[in-house]
Design a protein around this motif. Structure first.
Motif, mmCIF file in Angstrom:
data_model
loop_
_atom_site.group_PDB
_atom_site.id
_atom_site.type_symbol
_atom_site.label_atom_id
_atom_site.label_comp_id
_atom_site.label_asym_id
_atom_site.label_seq_id
_atom_site.Cartn_x
_atom_site.Cartn_y
_atom_site.Cartn_z
ATOM 1 N N UNK A 2 0.845 -1.191 0.000
ATOM 2 C CA UNK A 2 0.000 0.000 0.000
ATOM 3 C C UNK A 2 0.884 1.246 0.000
ATOM 4 N N UNK A 4 1.318 5.758 -0.578
ATOM 5 C CA UNK A 4 0.618 7.048 -0.473
ATOM 6 C C UNK A 4 -0.015 7.432 -1.808
ATOM 7 N N UNK A 7 -3.286 5.673 -2.195
ATOM 8 C CA UNK A 7 -4.269 6.201 -1.245
ATOM 9 C C UNK A 7 -4.844 7.529 -1.754
ATOM 10 N N UNK B 44 -1.033 5.779 9.529
ATOM 11 C CA UNK B 44 -1.470 7.047 8.929
ATOM 12 C C UNK B 44 -2.116 6.816 7.574
ATOM 13 N N UNK B 45 -1.522 5.937 6.766
ATOM 14 C CA UNK B 45 -2.081 5.645 5.441
ATOM 15 C C UNK B 45 -3.491 5.085 5.553
ATOM 16 N N UNK B 48 -5.850 7.965 6.636
ATOM 17 C CA UNK B 48 -6.082 8.945 5.565
ATOM 18 C C UNK B 48 -6.982 8.342 4.494
ATOM 19 N N UNK B 49 -6.771 7.048 4.223
ATOM 20 C CA UNK B 49 -7.597 6.371 3.226
ATOM 21 C C UNK B 49 -9.066 6.385 3.659
#
Lengths: 104, 238
Positions: A2, A4, A7, B44-45, B48-49
């Motif tokens: 995954x 950034x 996302x 954090x990911x 935020x997602x």
């Protein structure tokens, strides 16, 4: 993995989908055939995700503890059990079968 | 009871239904948080997602594809295909959600399966609006709190030992069940699953998921129009 980038792109894309319907197109309608096909996306795609997450590791088809767990979850969902029962049962049966069979 | 009181009682019932739905969705969020961290994401990911994507099936799908080694492109493609139905929900809700542009831009983020279903289940415009904002709001809060809890927990434990790799498919099972309770949905589901199964050994990870959406083409014949009325998420939502 995954990242950034994934996302943030997905966040932008999902918001564009929502805004397009609610604000941009508004009360005008899409052709019924398009709405009909879009409504079927979850049935087709989520079932495919279940197949992938249950019966595959990478590109190999496998049959392991997950199959037992997901079968238990499917039975619970079919009997209209609450979401938490469906998920916990799937997880618990998978862990149990894995322990008993001694593999990961 | 006068009309105002009846109205208040009806609104209270709607409020309870909306808030309890939020709590149920929190369970999915915990599973999502665990999975996102297991897929190599940071806490954090994951958070935020959930804040910015905020459409559960798409998030699960994207994480599921990258977790098993699929490319970012395949993950994004399948997640966007799932997100596309929110466009149809937006169309349905555009009669209910009116007001300033800023208000509608905020509302757009809350256009998801549950808020659409709850809003369209109400008879009167006032109850429809209340159901939309209450459901969207409570799910937004529960979804993000649940993600945080799941992500923190996922960092602390070994997911395989606890069978948490089965949390995603089990979550998908709960998610897809209502879609398979009518004939057309069941056919699309079986076909989609078969396409995926057949392609897994021959195509890169993620591609079978993208290809499975070809199954929606069974919705094209006009004889299926009546059937579609009964499907969740369309204009005929119960």
């Amino acid at each position: 993995m995954l990242t950034w980038g994934l996302v943030l792109l997905l966040g932008l894309g999902a918001y564009i989908c929502k805004v397009t319907g609610l604000v941009v197109i508004g009360s005008r309608r899409l052709p019924p055939v398009v709405e009909r096909c879009l409504a079927l996306v979850p049935a087709a795609l989520i079932t495919a995700l279940i197949v992938k997450d249950t019966f595959s590791t990478g590109q190999d088809l496998v049959l392991d503890a997950r199959a037992a767990g997901v079968a238990a979850a499917a039975l619970a969902a079919w009997r209209r059990a609450p979401v938490i029962v469906v998920i916990v049962l799937g997880v618990a049966v998978t862990a149990l079968v894995r322990q008993v069979s001694g593999g990961a | 009871m006068d009309a105002d009181e009846e109205d208040a009682v009806a609104l209270r019932e709607v409020a309870w239904a909306c808030l309890s739905l939020g709590a149920a969705v929190g369970v999915f969020a915990v599973a999502f948080g665990v999975g996102a961290v297991s897929a190599g994401g940071s806490v954090a990911m994951a958070c935020v997602m959930s804040l910015f994507v905020f459409t559960g099936a798409s998030q699960f799908s994207a994480v599921s594809v990258v977790a098993t080694g699929g490319s970012a492109g395949a993950a994004l493609g399948s997640a966007m295909l799932l997100a596309a139905r929110n466009t149809v929900y937006g169309l349905t809700l555009s009669k209910v959600i009116t007001g300033s542009l800023a208000r509608r831009l905020v509302a757009a983020q809350l256009v998801i399966d549950e808020s659409t279903a709850m809003a369209t289940a109400q008879e009167h415009p006032r109850a429809q609006r209340a159901a939309f904002w209450l459901t969207g709001g409570s799910i937004f809060v529960c979804w993000n709190l649940g993600t945080l809890v799941g992500a923190l927990a996922g960092e602390a434990i070994n997911p395989l030992t606890f069978g948490l790799d089965a949390a995603f498919p089990a979550g998908f099972v709960a998610m897809v069940a209502p879609h398979l309770r009518h004939r057309l949905g069941l056919e699309a589901g079986i076909l989609g699953g078969l396409i995926c199964l057949v392609l897994i050994p021959f195509t890169p990870v993620g591609v079978p998921i993208l290809c499975s959406t070809a199954a929606v083409l069974i919705g094209i014949p006009a004889r299926n129009a009546d059937e579609a009325e009964a499907m969740p998420g369309t204009a005929g939502v119960p």
